[in-house]
Design an enzyme around this catalytic site. Structure first.
Site, short mmCIF file in Angstrom:
data_model
loop_
_atom_site.label_atom_id
_atom_site.label_comp_id
_atom_site.label_asym_id
_atom_site.label_seq_id
_atom_site.Cartn_x
_atom_site.Cartn_y
_atom_site.Cartn_z
N LYS A 70 -4.11 6.02 -4.27
CA LYS A 70 -2.66 5.90 -3.28
C LYS A 70 -2.51 3.99 -3.28
CE LYS A 70 -2.95 6.14 1.98
NZ LYS A 70 -1.67 6.67 1.62
N1 PPE Z 1 0.33 12.26 0.41
C1 PPE Z 1 1.60 10.85 0.83
C2 PPE Z 1 2.13 10.65 -0.46
C3 PPE Z 1 0.53 10.40 1.59
O1 PPE Z 1 1.17 9.66 1.38
C4 PPE Z 1 -0.65 10.96 2.17
C5 PPE Z 1 -1.20 10.21 3.41
C6 PPE Z 1 -0.87 12.05 2.16
C7 PPE Z 1 0.30 13.13 1.48
C8 PPE Z 1 -2.63 12.62 3.28
O2 PPE Z 1 -3.42 12.18 2.30
P1 PPE Z 1 -4.46 12.48 3.41
O3 PPE Z 1 -4.09 11.23 4.42
O4 PPE Z 1 -5.58 11.77 3.07
O5 PPE Z 1 -4.63 14.25 3.85
N2 PPE Z 1 -0.10 9.25 4.38
C9 PPE Z 1 -0.77 8.52 5.04
C10 PPE Z 1 0.24 8.10 5.95
C11 PPE Z 1 1.53 6.58 4.94
C12 PPE Z 1 2.20 6.02 5.76
O6 PPE Z 1 1.93 4.74 6.34
O7 PPE Z 1 2.66 6.57 6.16
C13 PPE Z 1 -1.44 8.73 6.11
O8 PPE Z 1 -1.35 10.22 6.50
O9 PPE Z 1 -2.47 7.71 6.43
#
Ligand code: PPE
Length: 321
Positions: free
Chosen positions: A157
């Site tokens: 990330k």
């Molecule tokens: N794909 C991407 C590209 C991504 O940025 C996130 C989180 C996910 C999948 C889901 O990951 P998880 O949170 O571990 O389930 N994206 C973050 C937001 C980004 C932003 O700043 O806007 C988040 O959900 O916190």
């Protein structure tokens, strides 16, 4: 954004307005950083940060992929996160740890730059708007491709990756859609600009595999486990854009987006389906401590560690009439 009292910066709690960096910071020029998005929810047993340790382990793994040796351990960042939530006195908030190459040398190689670590926390409501959780969102297949695994490691990330997401979501918004869905260079479905994607067809739930240029989403993994526990068959498999058009249901997952229904993709009307709503309900119950089975995913904030925090907030609240 809604400002809060303190920001944790390189081991210290500083006032929100004082959390500054130099314009020569490497991370600003080259996107050389890693970050996380984490939510804290109010539960019957007090505020709890959902899967805090798992997020911080992913932060460390992201850093390893960028060759960054983080100056704080998972345990140290965990303690700092919990302290910050307590000090800011917000039972429901979003946490943003970010570590980046700071001010030292300028030039693409990061050698010689210090690593700055910061944690912010602030209230962040529904990611795609208040109605999105109920009514669903309208998504557009992006003309921007997801970065490939040999372009930037998508398992990290990393801040720089989000230029790709920014282009996609901006394009979608300008065309009147709420969110973008990105395909890989090979043309298979990857993810949203900030969410993982799921398709429901004939009762079977499918989501792209980790090899498909996606972030290994923690919400994705939760929802897969919850869905299986509810008796659904969940498969990781390649999807193409027409699988989205012909889906019975499409939804997106993410810490910020939680479980958001996708009611249309491009011109294809899909609607908000019952499996999506069932999983959304189960997920939102789980994060608020409503599930014994997944109780270990909650990491509770000890407000007694910052006795003044809630007291201050209460003092500022208007006295009852
Ligand atoms: N794909 C991407 C590209 C991504 O940025 C996130 C989180 C996910 C999948 C889901 O990951 P998880 O949170 O571990 O389930 N994206 C973050 C937001 C980004 C932003 O700043 O806007 C988040 O959900 O916190």
């Amino acid at each position: 954004m809604q400002e809060t009292d303190k920001i944790w910066m390189n081991g210290e709690l500083v006032d929100w307005a004082d959390a500054r960096i130099h314009v020569g910071a490497h991370g600003l020029h080259y996107g050389s950083g890693v970050f996380e998005g984490i939510r804290c929810y109010e539960t019957a047993s007090g505020p709890a940060v959902f899967r805090l340790t798992d997020h911080l382990v992913r932060l460390h793994q992201s850093a390893r992929l960028l060759g960054m040796d983080l100056p704080y351990s998972v345990e140290e960042l965990r303690a700092a996160s919990l302290e910050l939530v307590a000090v800011n006195g917000l039972p429901e908030c979003y946490l943003r740890p970010i570590c980046f190459y700071g001010y030292g040398e300028l030039g693409v190689s990061a050698a010689g730059n210090p690593i700055d670590c910061v944690i912010m926390s602030w209230p962040w409501g529904a990611y795609l708007g208040e109605e999105s959780l109920r009514e669903g969102i309208r998504a557009k297949i992006s003309s921007w491709q997801r970065i490939g695994p040999n372009v930037i490691p998508h398992t990290a990330k990393a801040t720089g990756i989000y230029l790709n997401s920014m282009l996609a979501v901006t394009e979608a918004n300008q065309a009147g859609y709420d969110e973008a869905i990105l395909l890989t260079a090979e043309g298979v479905v990857a993810d949203g600009s900030g969410e993982n994607v799921f398709v429901v067809k004939d009762g079977l739930i499918t989501t792209p595999p980790l090899s498909t240029s996606i972030l290994p989403g923690i919400t994705r993994q939760c929802v897969m486990e919850i869905a299986r526990s509810l008796g659904y068959e969940v498969r990781e498999g390649n999807l193409i854009r027409t699988d989205l058009y012909l889906a019975d249901e499409v939804f997106m997952t993410g810490t910020a987006a939680e479980v958001t229904p996708v009611r249309s993709v491009d011109q294809a009307e899909i609607g908000v389906g019952p499996i999506t709503l069932e999983l959304q309900k189960a997920y939102l119950e789980t994060v608020r401590g409503g599930s014994e089975r997944w109780a270990h995913w909650l990491e509770y904030v000890d407000f007694s560690a910052a006795p003044n925090a809630l007291g201050e907030a209460e003092k500022q609240a208007p006295a009852p009439a």
